[in-house]
Motif scaffolding. Structure first.
Motif, PDB file in Angstrom:
ATOM      1  N   THR A 137       0.978  -1.803  -0.226  1.00 38.74           N
ATOM      2  CA  THR A 137       0.248   0.014   0.171  1.00 38.74           C
ATOM      3  C   THR A 137       0.746   1.467  -0.076  1.00 38.74           C
ATOM      4  O   THR A 137       0.757   1.907   0.823  1.00 38.74           O
ATOM      5  CB  THR A 137      -0.918   0.023   1.040  1.00 38.74           C
ATOM      6  N   GLY A 138       2.248   1.199  -0.792  1.00 38.79           N
ATOM      7  CA  GLY A 138       2.854   2.284  -0.912  1.00 38.79           C
ATOM      8  C   GLY A 138       2.798   3.651  -2.354  1.00 38.79           C
ATOM      9  O   GLY A 138       1.416   3.401  -2.383  1.00 38.79           O
ATOM     10  N   ASP A 139       3.785   3.779  -2.444  1.00 42.91           N
ATOM     11  CA  ASP A 139       3.059   5.024  -2.686  1.00 42.91           C
ATOM     12  C   ASP A 139       2.134   5.411  -4.764  1.00 42.91           C
ATOM     13  O   ASP A 139       1.355   6.123  -4.297  1.00 42.91           O
ATOM     14  CB  ASP A 139       4.702   6.272  -3.279  1.00 42.91           C
ATOM     15  N   GLU A 140       2.607   4.248  -4.977  1.00 43.01           N
ATOM     16  CA  GLU A 140       2.331   3.543  -6.029  1.00 43.01           C
ATOM     17  C   GLU A 140       0.704   3.955  -6.510  1.00 43.01           C
ATOM     18  O   GLU A 140       0.083   4.431  -7.353  1.00 43.01           O
ATOM     19  CB  GLU A 140       3.052   3.148  -7.504  1.00 43.01           C
ATOM     20  N   PRO A 141       0.064   2.908  -5.690  1.00 41.01           N
ATOM     21  CA  PRO A 141      -1.096   2.164  -5.283  1.00 41.01           C
ATOM     22  C   PRO A 141      -1.613   3.515  -4.852  1.00 41.01           C
ATOM     23  O   PRO A 141      -2.824   4.480  -6.088  1.00 41.01           O
ATOM     24  CB  PRO A 141      -1.602   1.316  -4.311  1.00 41.01           C
ATOM     25  N   LEU A 142      -1.435   4.763  -3.812  1.00 46.36           N
ATOM     26  CA  LEU A 142      -1.519   5.446  -3.670  1.00 46.36           C
ATOM     27  C   LEU A 142      -1.648   7.017  -4.206  1.00 46.36           C
ATOM     28  O   LEU A 142      -3.041   7.540  -4.741  1.00 46.36           O
ATOM     29  CB  LEU A 142      -0.958   5.962  -2.609  1.00 46.36           C
ATOM     30  N   SER A 143      -0.691   7.018  -5.197  1.00 41.11           N
ATOM     31  CA  SER A 143      -0.746   8.471  -6.180  1.00 41.11           C
ATOM     32  C   SER A 143      -1.538   7.580  -7.642  1.00 41.11           C
ATOM     33  O   SER A 143      -2.391   8.340  -8.070  1.00 41.11           O
ATOM     34  CB  SER A 143       0.506   8.283  -6.796  1.00 41.11           C
ATOM     35  N   VAL A 144      -2.311   7.019  -7.798  1.00 42.55           N
ATOM     36  CA  VAL A 144      -3.064   6.331  -8.641  1.00 42.55           C
ATOM     37  C   VAL A 144      -4.162   6.388  -8.063  1.00 42.55           C
ATOM     38  O   VAL A 144      -5.396   6.834  -8.564  1.00 42.55           O
ATOM     39  CB  VAL A 144      -3.061   4.563  -9.471  1.00 42.55           C
ATOM     40  N   ALA A 145      -4.802   6.417  -7.201  1.00 43.03           N
ATOM     41  CA  ALA A 145      -6.198   5.907  -5.871  1.00 43.03           C
ATOM     42  C   ALA A 145      -6.538   7.468  -6.282  1.00 43.03           C
ATOM     43  O   ALA A 145      -7.055   7.885  -6.098  1.00 43.03           O
ATOM     44  CB  ALA A 145      -5.735   5.112  -5.021  1.00 43.03           C
ATOM     45  N   GLN A 146      -5.147   8.376  -5.755  1.00 38.20           N
ATOM     46  CA  GLN A 146      -5.541  10.239  -5.410  1.00 38.20           C
ATOM     47  C   GLN A 146      -6.061  11.109  -7.048  1.00 38.20           C
ATOM     48  O   GLN A 146      -6.423  11.390  -7.109  1.00 38.20           O
ATOM     49  CB  GLN A 146      -4.374  10.581  -4.557  1.00 38.20           C
ATOM     50  N   SER A 147      -5.769  10.110  -7.912  1.00 42.84           N
ATOM     51  CA  SER A 147      -5.108  11.083  -9.722  1.00 42.84           C
ATOM     52  C   SER A 147      -6.007  11.008 -10.154  1.00 42.84           C
ATOM     53  O   SER A 147      -6.502  11.072 -11.363  1.00 42.84           O
ATOM     54  CB  SER A 147      -3.741  11.060  -9.985  1.00 42.84           C
ATOM     55  N   ILE A 148      -7.027   9.575 -10.070  1.00 48.25           N
ATOM     56  CA  ILE A 148      -7.750   8.918 -10.775  1.00 48.25           C
ATOM     57  C   ILE A 148      -9.480   9.014  -9.957  1.00 48.25           C
ATOM     58  O   ILE A 148      -9.514   8.130  -8.951  1.00 48.25           O
ATOM     59  CB  ILE A 148      -7.664   7.684 -10.986  1.00 48.25           C
ATOM     60  N   PRO A 149     -10.009   9.600 -10.240  1.00 47.80           N
ATOM     61  CA  PRO A 149     -11.530   9.704  -9.199  1.00 47.80           C
ATOM     62  C   PRO A 149     -12.080   8.740  -9.573  1.00 47.80           C
ATOM     63  O   PRO A 149     -12.132   8.886 -11.076  1.00 47.80           O
ATOM     64  CB  PRO A 149     -11.824  11.242  -9.332  1.00 47.80           C
ATOM     65  N   GLY A 150     -12.303   7.896  -8.826  1.00 43.35           N
ATOM     66  CA  GLY A 150     -13.455   6.720  -9.577  1.00 43.35           C
ATOM     67  C   GLY A 150     -12.404   5.625  -9.608  1.00 43.35           C
ATOM     68  O   GLY A 150     -13.125   4.149 -10.227  1.00 43.35           O
TER      69      GLY A 150
END
Ligand code: ADP
Length: 261
Positions: A137-150
């Protein structure tokens, strides 16, 4: 970036609690299966520390091409009938000179790379963007989750208890980010006999289904251990038939119509 994101109908982030459970394999087969159905699919590999998708698709050595502003995804022919669409693939590996390059990347650099993938790749109109991120649950999934609404999550696990406890963390991560969980896939569950091609149930079965029931998330299905998955992956090919592909097809039905789960 916003304009690019608007032309993507649905983003699925493939997550796993730990490495080696088949997350990338699942990402590739889901993407290819959807593309075989005639859907326009992008596959984005942001597993910076172990980008395995180019190897699985025989796209190693591909460099990113660009017209100066936009980056072109590599196209992969998924086979299947005439309605099949080529898969549009971008991997962090296309941008690295050697596999060791990414090891020193820190959080902000990873986030920048992911934002560029989202904003500066000519994905075109997509029905699905499938994102393969590193385990945990590091930076990469976090960035994607935060950058792509929905963006929605598909969690991959194996029947062993340890990875099931890891998957609880992935589910907690999605809940904390208010990211919808499409469901959990139990990989390496049972075995496809290399001699007769039949499916053998081994070890503990049904752990994934039980755990998802307890946690209130959908169970999408179980995939067997299939030696031909490994051989095909090493050769840069995908399986085109057999019990594993049938299991994937059932899972894709559920993903495409989440209300059916
Ligand atoms: P992860 O992305 O979780 O690290 P990979 O998708 O790279 O895992 O898979 C790890 C290894 O396991 C690969 O060699 C892959 O071919 C193999 N593998 C994945 N799923 C299966 C399966 N269902 N049957 C047999 N081998 C599998």
């Amino acid at each position: 970036m916003d304009q690019n994101l608007q032309s993507i109908k649905r983003t699925l982030l493939i997550l796993s609690g730990k490495g080696g459970v088949g997350k990338s394999t699942v990402a590739v087969y889901l993407a290819a299966g959807l593309a075989r159905r005639g859907l326009k699919v992008g596959l984005m590999d942001v597993d910076l520390h172990g980008p395995s998708i180019p190897t699985m698709l025989g796209l190693q050595g591909k460099a990113a091409t660009s017209d100066g502003t936009m980056i072109e995804p590599a196209l992969y022919d998924v086979g299947g009938g005439s309605e099949a669409e080529p898969l549009r693939v971008i991997s962090i590996a296309f941008f690295l000179k050697s596999r060791n390059d990414a090891v020193i990347w820190r959080g902000p650099m990873k986030t920048t790379a992911i934002k560029q993938f989202l904003g500066q790749v000519s994905w075109g109109a997509l029905d699905y963007l499938i994102v393969d991120s590193p385990p945990g649950t590091g930076d990469e999934p976090l960035s994607v989750a935060q950058s792509i609404p929905g963006a929605q999550a598909v969690v991959v696990t194996t029947p062993q208890d340890i990875s099931l406890s890891d998957v609880r963390r992935s589910i907690g991560f999605c809940n904390a980010l208010k990211m919808k969980i499409v469901g959990v896939i139990e990989n390496m569950s049972g075995l496809v006999c290399p001699h007769c091609g039949g499916r053998i149930d081994l070890f503990k079965m049904g752990g994934g289904r039980k755990m998802t029931g307890e946690m209130g998330v959908p169970f999408l299905g179980a995939l067997p251990i299939d030696p031909s998955v490994v051989t095909a992956g090493d050769d840069g090919d995908l399986l085109e038939d057999g019990p594993t592909l049938e299991a994937f097809d059932e899972i894709i039905d559920k993903i495409a119509e989440p209300d059916s789960v």
